[in-house]
Design an enzyme around this catalytic site. Structure first.
Site, PDB file in Angstrom:
ATOM      1  N   HIS A   1      -6.283   3.431   0.286  1.00 40.12           N
ATOM      2  CA  HIS A   1      -5.985   3.698   1.696  1.00 40.12           C
ATOM      3  C   HIS A   1      -6.727   5.006   1.976  1.00 40.12           C
ATOM      4  CE1 HIS A   1      -2.907   3.930   5.200  1.00 40.12           C
ATOM      5  NE2 HIS A   1      -3.709   4.993   5.322  1.00 40.12           N
TER       6      HIS A   1
ATOM      7  N   HIS B   1      -8.094   8.430   2.495  1.00 45.06           N
ATOM      8  CA  HIS B   1      -7.434   9.737   2.500  1.00 45.06           C
ATOM      9  C   HIS B   1      -8.448  10.836   2.244  1.00 45.06           C
ATOM     10  CE1 HIS B   1      -7.286   8.067  -1.592  1.00 45.06           C
ATOM     11  NE2 HIS B   1      -7.399   9.313  -2.027  1.00 45.06           N
TER      12      HIS B   1
ATOM     13  N   CYS C   1       0.871  -1.189   0.000  1.00 42.56           N
ATOM     14  CA  CYS C   1       0.000   0.000   0.000  1.00 42.56           C
ATOM     15  C   CYS C   1       0.899   1.228   0.000  1.00 42.56           C
ATOM     16  CB  CYS C   1      -0.925   0.009   1.214  1.00 42.56           C
ATOM     17  SG  CYS C   1      -1.797   1.581   1.385  1.00 42.56           S
TER      18      CYS C   1
HETATM   19  P1  5GP Z   1      -7.890   9.595  -5.087  1.00 41.47           P
HETATM   20  O1  5GP Z   1      -8.046   9.713  -6.578  1.00 41.47           O
HETATM   21  O2  5GP Z   1      -7.703   8.152  -4.662  1.00 41.47           O
HETATM   22  O3  5GP Z   1      -9.003  10.270  -4.315  1.00 41.47           O
HETATM   23  O4  5GP Z   1      -6.600  10.405  -4.711  1.00 41.47           O
HETATM   24  C1  5GP Z   1      -5.314   9.846  -4.722  1.00 41.47           C
HETATM   25  C2  5GP Z   1      -4.349  11.000  -4.732  1.00 41.47           C
HETATM   26  O5  5GP Z   1      -3.093  10.503  -4.365  1.00 41.47           O
HETATM   27  C3  5GP Z   1      -4.212  11.688  -6.086  1.00 41.47           C
HETATM   28  O6  5GP Z   1      -4.542  13.057  -5.963  1.00 41.47           O
HETATM   29  C4  5GP Z   1      -2.733  11.466  -6.434  1.00 41.47           C
HETATM   30  O7  5GP Z   1      -2.154  12.586  -7.067  1.00 41.47           O
HETATM   31  C5  5GP Z   1      -2.107  11.210  -5.082  1.00 41.47           C
HETATM   32  N1  5GP Z   1      -0.937  10.324  -5.112  1.00 41.47           N
HETATM   33  C6  5GP Z   1      -0.844   9.105  -5.702  1.00 41.47           C
HETATM   34  N2  5GP Z   1       0.368   8.562  -5.490  1.00 41.47           N
HETATM   35  C7  5GP Z   1       1.055   9.458  -4.733  1.00 41.47           C
HETATM   36  C8  5GP Z   1       2.382   9.462  -4.182  1.00 41.47           C
HETATM   37  O8  5GP Z   1       3.176   8.524  -4.341  1.00 41.47           O
HETATM   38  N3  5GP Z   1       2.746  10.561  -3.455  1.00 41.47           N
HETATM   39  C9  5GP Z   1       1.886  11.612  -3.250  1.00 41.47           C
HETATM   40  N4  5GP Z   1       2.353  12.642  -2.525  1.00 41.47           N
HETATM   41  N5  5GP Z   1       0.639  11.638  -3.747  1.00 41.47           N
HETATM   42  C10 5GP Z   1       0.223  10.586  -4.482  1.00 41.47           C
HETATM   43 ZN    ZN Z   2      -2.422   1.514   3.521  1.00 42.23          ZN
END
Ligand code: 5GP
Ligand code: ZN
Length: 113
Positions: free
Chosen positions: A97, A99, A4
């Site tokens: 995970h 967020h 993860c």
């Molecule tokens: P989701 O689309 O799941 O709501 O948001 C995931 C977020 O995680 C996205 O905005 C993406 O840019 C961010 N993200 C994905 N991988 C990484 C990473 O390795 N480091 C950081 N700082 N952000 C990440």
């Molecule tokens: Zn996790």
């Protein structure tokens, strides 16, 4: 949790720009920011999404929200900000995970796309 990416970020195994952390909560800058300020708040404990929360997670959620409003204040987002979580593929969740996105520093439309 093995494999993860956000567990690894919270453990410091993958570098990130850390904005806040305490025993339960970790906050870091999004790699692909969608606003001038874009910070992710996560529980250090692995939960796949909001769908896995129970009533026992109330104190954890209070810690996450309190940390987020304190960071928003520190960043000077007095004009407003958005704080949200995407749950599942239809909502665009791409990292499984839990967020919360803190977005600020520009006008934001409603409803979201
Ligand atoms: P989701 O689309 O799941 O709501 O948001 C995931 C977020 O995680 C996205 O905005 C993406 O840019 C961010 N993200 C994905 N991988 C990484 C990473 O390795 N480091 C950081 N700082 N952000 C990440
Ligand atoms: Zn996790």
């Amino acid at each position: 949790m093995e494999d993860c990416i956000f567990c690894k970020i919270a453990a410091g195994q993958i570098p990130s720009t850390v904005v806040y952390q305490d025993d339960d909560v970790f906050a870091f800058r999004d790699l692909n920011p969608q606003a001038p300020e874009h910070i992710l708040f996560i529980p250090k404990r692995h939960l796949a999404s909001m769908a896995e929360l129970t009533a026992a997670d109330g104190p954890l959620l209070a810690s996450i929200f309190t940390a987020a409003k304190d960071v928003a204040h520190q960043l000077g987002l007095e004009q407003g900000y958005r704080f949200l979580t995407n749950v599942g593929p239809h909502a665009g969740q791409s990292v499984f995970h839990l967020h919360f996105h803190l977005l600020g520093g520009r006008d934001m439309g409603w409803p979201p796309g």
